[in-house]
Design an enzyme around this catalytic site. Structure first.
Site, PDB file in Angstrom:
ATOM      1  N   SER A 197      -1.106   7.465   0.719  1.00  0.00           N
ATOM      2  CA  SER A 197      -0.529   7.232  -0.596  1.00  0.00           C
ATOM      3  C   SER A 197      -1.643   6.797  -1.542  1.00  0.00           C
ATOM      4  O   SER A 197      -2.360   5.834  -1.257  1.00  0.00           O
ATOM      5  CB  SER A 197       0.550   6.146  -0.542  1.00  0.00           C
ATOM      6  OG  SER A 197       1.266   6.129  -1.771  1.00  0.00           O
ATOM      7  N   LYS A 199      15.075  -2.443   6.562  1.00  0.00           N
ATOM      8  CA  LYS A 199      13.948  -3.361   6.400  1.00  0.00           C
ATOM      9  C   LYS A 199      14.320  -4.602   7.186  1.00  0.00           C
ATOM     10  O   LYS A 199      14.876  -5.560   6.634  1.00  0.00           O
ATOM     11  CB  LYS A 199      13.740  -3.682   4.917  1.00  0.00           C
ATOM     12  CG  LYS A 199      12.605  -4.670   4.618  1.00  0.00           C
ATOM     13  CD  LYS A 199      11.242  -4.038   4.639  1.00  0.00           C
ATOM     14  CE  LYS A 199      10.151  -5.059   4.250  1.00  0.00           C
ATOM     15  NZ  LYS A 199       8.821  -4.456   4.133  1.00  0.00           N
ATOM     16  N   GLY A 217       8.490  -1.568   8.552  1.00  0.00           N
ATOM     17  CA  GLY A 217       7.987  -2.852   9.044  1.00  0.00           C
ATOM     18  C   GLY A 217       7.732  -3.793   7.881  1.00  0.00           C
ATOM     19  O   GLY A 217       8.263  -3.625   6.776  1.00  0.00           O
ATOM     20  N   ILE A 219       0.805  -1.227   0.000  1.00  0.00           N
ATOM     21  CA  ILE A 219       0.000   0.000   0.000  1.00  0.00           C
ATOM     22  C   ILE A 219       0.834   1.271   0.000  1.00  0.00           C
ATOM     23  O   ILE A 219       0.318   2.376   0.121  1.00  0.00           O
ATOM     24  CB  ILE A 219      -1.007   0.040   1.192  1.00  0.00           C
ATOM     25  CG1 ILE A 219      -0.308  -0.234   2.539  1.00  0.00           C
ATOM     26  CG2 ILE A 219      -2.125  -0.940   0.925  1.00  0.00           C
ATOM     27  CD1 ILE A 219       0.384   0.923   3.166  1.00  0.00           C
ATOM     28  N   GLY A 220       2.166   1.130  -0.095  1.00  0.00           N
ATOM     29  CA  GLY A 220       2.980   2.340  -0.193  1.00  0.00           C
ATOM     30  C   GLY A 220       3.939   2.581   0.949  1.00  0.00           C
ATOM     31  O   GLY A 220       4.517   3.671   1.038  1.00  0.00           O
ATOM     32  N   ASP A 249      12.207  -4.091  -1.686  1.00  0.00           N
ATOM     33  CA  ASP A 249      12.140  -3.055  -0.641  1.00  0.00           C
ATOM     34  C   ASP A 249      13.533  -2.660  -0.182  1.00  0.00           C
ATOM     35  O   ASP A 249      13.861  -1.483  -0.042  1.00  0.00           O
ATOM     36  CB  ASP A 249      11.345  -3.572   0.569  1.00  0.00           C
ATOM     37  CG  ASP A 249       9.846  -3.601   0.337  1.00  0.00           C
ATOM     38  OD1 ASP A 249       9.106  -3.721   1.317  1.00  0.00           O
ATOM     39  OD2 ASP A 249       9.419  -3.497  -0.839  1.00  0.00           O
TER      40      ASP A 249
HETATM   41  N1  LIG Z   1       1.110   7.014  -4.585  1.00  0.00           N
HETATM   42  C1  LIG Z   1       1.363   5.990  -5.414  1.00  0.00           C
HETATM   43  N2  LIG Z   1       1.244   6.129  -6.755  1.00  0.00           N
HETATM   44  C2  LIG Z   1       1.479   5.104  -7.584  1.00  0.00           C
HETATM   45  N3  LIG Z   1       1.841   3.862  -7.201  1.00  0.00           N
HETATM   46  C3  LIG Z   1       1.986   3.680  -5.858  1.00  0.00           C
HETATM   47  C4  LIG Z   1       1.759   4.706  -4.904  1.00  0.00           C
HETATM   48  N4  LIG Z   1       1.994   4.189  -3.664  1.00  0.00           N
HETATM   49  C5  LIG Z   1       2.359   2.915  -3.838  1.00  0.00           C
HETATM   50  N5  LIG Z   1       2.356   2.591  -5.158  1.00  0.00           N
HETATM   51  C6  LIG Z   1       2.707   1.311  -5.772  1.00  0.00           C
HETATM   52  O1  LIG Z   1       2.090   0.260  -5.056  1.00  0.00           O
HETATM   53  C7  LIG Z   1       2.989  -0.862  -4.986  1.00  0.00           C
HETATM   54  C8  LIG Z   1       3.252  -1.159  -3.524  1.00  0.00           C
HETATM   55  O2  LIG Z   1       3.958  -0.059  -2.967  1.00  0.00           O
HETATM   56  P1  LIG Z   1       5.065  -0.359  -1.866  1.00  0.00           P
HETATM   57  O3  LIG Z   1       6.050  -1.377  -2.354  1.00  0.00           O
HETATM   58  O4  LIG Z   1       5.597   0.934  -1.379  1.00  0.00           O
HETATM   59  O5  LIG Z   1       4.104  -1.048  -0.775  1.00  0.00           O
HETATM   60  P2  LIG Z   1       4.497  -1.667   0.621  1.00  0.00           P
HETATM   61  O6  LIG Z   1       3.394  -1.351   1.555  1.00  0.00           O
HETATM   62  O7  LIG Z   1       5.877  -1.238   0.993  1.00  0.00           O
HETATM   63  O8  LIG Z   1       4.499  -3.255   0.307  1.00  0.00           O
HETATM   64  P3  LIG Z   1       5.127  -4.411   1.223  1.00  0.00           P
HETATM   65  O9  LIG Z   1       4.075  -4.745   2.228  1.00  0.00           O
HETATM   66  O10 LIG Z   1       5.392  -5.528   0.249  1.00  0.00           O
HETATM   67  O11 LIG Z   1       6.373  -3.881   1.841  1.00  0.00           O
HETATM   68  C9  LIG Z   1       4.277  -0.450  -5.703  1.00  0.00           C
HETATM   69  O12 LIG Z   1       4.241  -0.908  -7.058  1.00  0.00           O
HETATM   70  C10 LIG Z   1       4.211   1.061  -5.668  1.00  0.00           C
HETATM   71  O13 LIG Z   1       4.903   1.668  -6.763  1.00  0.00           O
HETATM   72 MG   LIG Z   2       7.533  -2.313   1.385  1.00  0.00          MG
END
Ligand SMILES: Nc1ncnc2c1ncn2[C@@H]1O[C@H](COP(=O)(O)OP(=O)(O)OP(=O)(O)O)[C@@H](O)[C@H]1O
Ligand SMILES: [Mg+2]
Ligand SMILES: C[C@H](N)[C@H](N)CCCCCC(=O)O
EC number: 6.3.3.3
Length: 223
Positions: free
Chosen positions: A176, A41, A117, A17-18, A55
């Site tokens: 996000s 991480k 996390g 989710i970002g 990550d």
């Molecule tokens: N604001 C945004 N605009 C476009 N794409 C986004 C945005 N935020 C997140 N994404 C996309 O969503 C996907 C997941 O984002 P990210 O890897 O940051 O999530 P995460 O929560 O760190 O995931 P994980 O739980 O696997 O660590 C990625 O492809 C990222 O580019």
């Molecule tokens: Mg992540």
């Protein structure tokens, strides 16, 4: 032993989710203020065939201080599943003291640290411990990343309650815009502002090519 550097624990309303985009954006923001900035991480679940994790690579790319893998990624688990299952599959055990010692070492080497996390706040890390136990063990203020999509209000408010129930300070939240098709985005953000008991650190718009340096322009640092 010098004063430990300021550090934050970045959690999210869910996986994917970002969190990493927001954590990397915070690293870029911190680099405007400090010379030695590092992301970590501690637990990564899901490795590419070459053994790398996306990550970890993104956090390292956003950091101005490069450190030993034992410090920024002590647990690199092959399977892209819940960390407690990934650890079991890898015949290892996620040890909070190992992570705490690694983060403390980072806080001695760096001027600022951002710890991402894994999954959501209460993700299981073992049969007895979860992400909330890790955040509590690290004794860090929490930054919550809300992935803006239908269902995120409940997940954000549940996570806020969980953070409070574990006795941790919520330093702020970041939204996000992961879903470009979400309806009434502004009304959802206003609903979060009315219900979240911490300040909004910024809204990362939907980015066709997500760039943490650009995303940083939408953020302010936690107080
Ligand atoms: N604001 C945004 N605009 C476009 N794409 C986004 C945005 N935020 C997140 N994404 C996309 O969503 C996907 C997941 O984002 P990210 O890897 O940051 O999530 P995460 O929560 O760190 O995931 P994980 O739980 O696997 O660590 C990625 O492809 C990222 O580019
Ligand atoms: Mg992540
Ligand atoms: C593999 C994924 N990208 C994350 N690293 C781990 C997400 C675990 C979620 C577990 C759960 O809450 O069901």
């Amino acid at each position: 032993m010098t004063m430990p550097a300021p550090a934050w624990f970045v959690t999210g309303t869910d996986t994917e989710i970002g969190k990493t985009l927001a954590a990397c954006a915070l690293l870029h923001k911190l680099r405007e203020k400090y010379p030695r900035v590092v992301g970590a991480k501690p637990v990564a679940a899901g490795l590419a065939p070459d053994g790398t994790n996306d990550d970890v690579a993104r956090l390292r790319a956003a950091s101005s201080l490069q450190v030993a893998p034992a410090l920024d990624n002590p647990y690199a688990l092959p399977e892209p599943v819940s960390p407690h299952l990934a650890a079991r599959a890898a015949r290892t055990q996620i040890d909070l003291q190992t992570i705490d010692q690694a983060v403390q070492a980072l806080r001695q080497q760096a001027d600022a640290v951002v710890v991402e996390g894994v999954g959501g706040f209460l993700v299981p890390l073992s049969d007895t411990e979860d992400g909330g136990n890790l955040a509590h063990r690290l004794r860090l203020p929490v930054v919550l990343v809300v992935g803006l999509k239908l269902g995120c209000l409940n997940h954000a408010l549940l996570t806020q309650e969980a953070i409070a129930s574990r006795g941790l300070p919520l330093a702020g939240w970041i939204a996000s815009c992961v879903d470009p098709d979400m309806l009434r985005v502004d009304d959802n953000i206003a609903s979060l502002r009315a219900r979240m008991r911490a300040s909004c650190l910024g809204i990362i718009p939907h980015m066709s090519n997500p760039d943490p340096a650009l995303a940083a322009q939408h953020l302010e640092l936690p107080a």
